[in-house]
Design a protein around this motif. Sequence first.
Motif, PDB file in Angstrom:
ATOM      1  N   THR A  20       0.874  -1.164   0.000  1.00  0.00           N
ATOM      2  CA  THR A  20       0.000   0.000   0.000  1.00  0.00           C
ATOM      3  C   THR A  20       0.911   1.214   0.000  1.00  0.00           C
ATOM      4  OG1 THR A  20      -0.100   0.010   2.410  1.00  0.00           O
ATOM      5  CG2 THR A  20      -1.887  -1.125   1.240  1.00  0.00           C
ATOM      6  N   ILE A  39      -3.336   3.405   0.130  1.00  0.00           N
ATOM      7  CA  ILE A  39      -4.076   2.912  -1.036  1.00  0.00           C
ATOM      8  C   ILE A  39      -3.364   1.658  -1.535  1.00  0.00           C
ATOM      9  CG2 ILE A  39      -4.798   3.432  -3.401  1.00  0.00           C
ATOM     10  CD1 ILE A  39      -4.635   6.431  -2.625  1.00  0.00           C
ATOM     11  N   PRO A  42      -3.081  -2.363  -7.168  1.00  0.00           N
ATOM     12  CA  PRO A  42      -3.612  -3.571  -7.809  1.00  0.00           C
ATOM     13  C   PRO A  42      -2.560  -4.221  -8.701  1.00  0.00           C
ATOM     14  CG  PRO A  42      -4.442  -1.596  -8.905  1.00  0.00           C
ATOM     15  CD  PRO A  42      -3.627  -1.131  -7.728  1.00  0.00           C
ATOM     16  N   GLN A  56      -5.080  -2.324 -14.365  1.00  0.00           N
ATOM     17  CA  GLN A  56      -6.061  -2.504 -13.302  1.00  0.00           C
ATOM     18  C   GLN A  56      -6.119  -1.186 -12.549  1.00  0.00           C
ATOM     19  OE1 GLN A  56      -8.059  -4.788 -13.297  1.00  0.00           O
ATOM     20  NE2 GLN A  56      -7.228  -6.825 -13.127  1.00  0.00           N
ATOM     21  N   GLU A  58      -7.521   1.321  -9.272  1.00  0.00           N
ATOM     22  CA  GLU A  58      -8.038   1.530  -7.920  1.00  0.00           C
ATOM     23  C   GLU A  58      -8.435   2.997  -7.874  1.00  0.00           C
ATOM     24  OE1 GLU A  58      -9.053   0.486  -4.094  1.00  0.00           O
ATOM     25  OE2 GLU A  58      -8.100  -0.913  -5.465  1.00  0.00           O
ATOM     26  N   LYS A  59      -9.690   3.278  -7.513  1.00  0.00           N
ATOM     27  CA  LYS A  59     -10.144   4.672  -7.475  1.00  0.00           C
ATOM     28  C   LYS A  59     -10.502   5.058  -6.042  1.00  0.00           C
ATOM     29  CE  LYS A  59     -11.866   5.327 -12.150  1.00  0.00           C
ATOM     30  NZ  LYS A  59     -11.031   6.411 -12.580  1.00  0.00           N
ATOM     31  N   GLU A  60     -10.116   6.257  -5.676  1.00  0.00           N
ATOM     32  CA  GLU A  60     -10.393   6.810  -4.350  1.00  0.00           C
ATOM     33  C   GLU A  60     -10.786   8.270  -4.524  1.00  0.00           C
ATOM     34  OE1 GLU A  60      -9.725   5.238  -1.265  1.00  0.00           O
ATOM     35  OE2 GLU A  60      -9.055   3.376  -2.198  1.00  0.00           O
ATOM     36  N   THR A  74      -6.796   8.048  -9.090  1.00  0.00           N
ATOM     37  CA  THR A  74      -6.817   6.788  -9.820  1.00  0.00           C
ATOM     38  C   THR A  74      -5.419   6.199  -9.787  1.00  0.00           C
ATOM     39  OG1 THR A  74      -8.529   7.630 -11.304  1.00  0.00           O
ATOM     40  CG2 THR A  74      -7.350   5.654 -12.016  1.00  0.00           C
ATOM     41  N   LYS A  76      -3.317   3.364 -11.465  1.00  0.00           N
ATOM     42  CA  LYS A  76      -3.352   2.441 -12.596  1.00  0.00           C
ATOM     43  C   LYS A  76      -2.088   1.595 -12.556  1.00  0.00           C
ATOM     44  CE  LYS A  76      -3.763   1.818 -17.514  1.00  0.00           C
ATOM     45  NZ  LYS A  76      -3.669   2.381 -18.845  1.00  0.00           N
TER      46      LYS A  76
END
Length: 104
Positions: A20, A39, A42, A56, A58-60, A74, A76
């Motif tokens: 993370t 975060i 991925p 892939q 991951e959005k926050e 985002t 990526k």
Amino acid sequence: MWIQQKANQPAPITELQGHTVGLKFECNECQTEVFTDLIGIPAPDHLANSVEDDGQFEKEEIKCPGCDMVHEITVKSTFDGVTFDVSDVAPDKVSYQIPPAEQH
């Protein structure tokens, strides 16, 4: 240690996958320094049909503590590396770090 993201070069996937990260950036609205929660990174999609499809995401979302502007983040992850996109913030104004407890 904070590492500044380069505008046209993804961060190394080998260093970040399975970890993370925390992000920091300057709000473009009020210039407050914003720090995110951790975060997850991925893994790239090993079943992708092409290099263009291997991402892939991951959005926050995070609200700036200075002006309450909401920034969309985002993450990526591709086989080329990891990019951190923060809405309305230049890529080279975003820094990341792996928490010390996770570093090898």
